[in-house]
Design an enzyme around this catalytic site. Structure first.
Site, PDB file in Angstrom:
ATOM      1  CG  LEU A  15      -1.831  -1.210   1.379  1.00  0.00           C
ATOM      2  CD1 LEU A  15      -2.711  -1.064   2.612  1.00  0.00           C
ATOM      3  CD2 LEU A  15      -2.681  -1.420   0.138  1.00  0.00           C
ATOM      4  N   PRO A  16       1.204   1.765  -1.174  1.00  0.00           N
ATOM      5  CG  PRO A  16       1.107   2.470  -3.392  1.00  0.00           C
ATOM      6  CD  PRO A  16       0.467   1.528  -2.416  1.00  0.00           C
ATOM      7  CB  CYS A  17       1.926   5.319   2.649  1.00  0.00           C
ATOM      8  SG  CYS A  17       3.156   4.321   3.501  1.00  0.00           S
ATOM      9  CG  HIS A  18       6.663   4.553  -1.373  1.00  0.00           C
ATOM     10  ND1 HIS A  18       5.987   3.359  -1.245  1.00  0.00           N
ATOM     11  CD2 HIS A  18       7.057   4.647  -2.667  1.00  0.00           C
ATOM     12  CE1 HIS A  18       5.969   2.745  -2.420  1.00  0.00           C
ATOM     13  NE2 HIS A  18       6.621   3.511  -3.302  1.00  0.00           N
ATOM     14  NE  ARG A  19       4.099   3.864  -5.951  1.00  0.00           N
ATOM     15  CZ  ARG A  19       3.557   2.699  -6.281  1.00  0.00           C
ATOM     16  NH1 ARG A  19       2.245   2.592  -6.374  1.00  0.00           N
ATOM     17  NH2 ARG A  19       4.321   1.651  -6.521  1.00  0.00           N
TER      18      ARG A  19
END
Length: 171
Positions: free
Chosen positions: A134-138
């Site tokens: 779940l790409p919260c880094h984006r």
């Protein structure tokens, strides 16, 4: 006590910790964030027993493939996150952010129909139990600054550069 399968493996940004219920990914974090991972797992399941398992449900191999450049290897991994309804909505929306692109906390709040909920979106991101998948880094600041990554800003920068996100990577 909830039994979860657990794997730890090396990556370009440190040891990856991964826990699964055998069918869904329940946690993905880093070796220096193990306490955070355990806290989130306990919040979701109560007491947990992590059983060392090599490549549970094939998820470790999928994460390794991501690090090798297959950015879509994570797309179909089913997750079990727990969390409030709002957190689950935020985490689900994260999956719509394509590799190599970013969005802001504000834009994510708007997409959720909650334009004033920027801080709540940030708080949900901070409690994301399955980072990278779940790409919260984006998600970045409105001014393109790197903010709020539980794994550390250096990892966030690395992940965005790995995905070839085009932006002014300010920290």
């Amino acid at each position: 006590m909830k039994e979860l399968q657990f794997d730890a493996f090396d990556s370009p940004i440190g040891t990856v910790l991964l826990a699964t219920d055998g069918e869904r990914l329940c946690a993905l974090d880093f070796g220096d964030c193990e306490q955070r991972m355990m806290k989130l797992l306990q919040r979701h399941y109560g007491s947990v027993d992590l059983v060392p398992t090599s490549n549970p449900a094939g998820f470790s191999d999928r994460v390794r493939a991501y690090f090798a450049g297959d950015y879509h290897s994570l797309d179909a991994i089913p997750v079990s996150t727990g969390g409030t309804d709002f957190q689950q909505r935020v985490w689900k929306e994260l999956r719509s952010i394509r590799p190599g692109t970013t969005t802001t906390y504000r834009d994510l709040a708007i997409r959720l129909g909650k334009p004033t909920a920027c801080r709540a979106v940030g708080a949900a991101n901070a409690l994301n139990p399955v980072g990278i998948v779940l790409p919260c880094h984006r998600v970045i600041g409105t001014d393109a600054s790197l903010t709020g990554y539980a794994g550390g800003l250096e990892r966030k920068r690395w992940l965005l550069q790995h995905e070839r996100a085009i932006l002014d990577l300010r920290a």
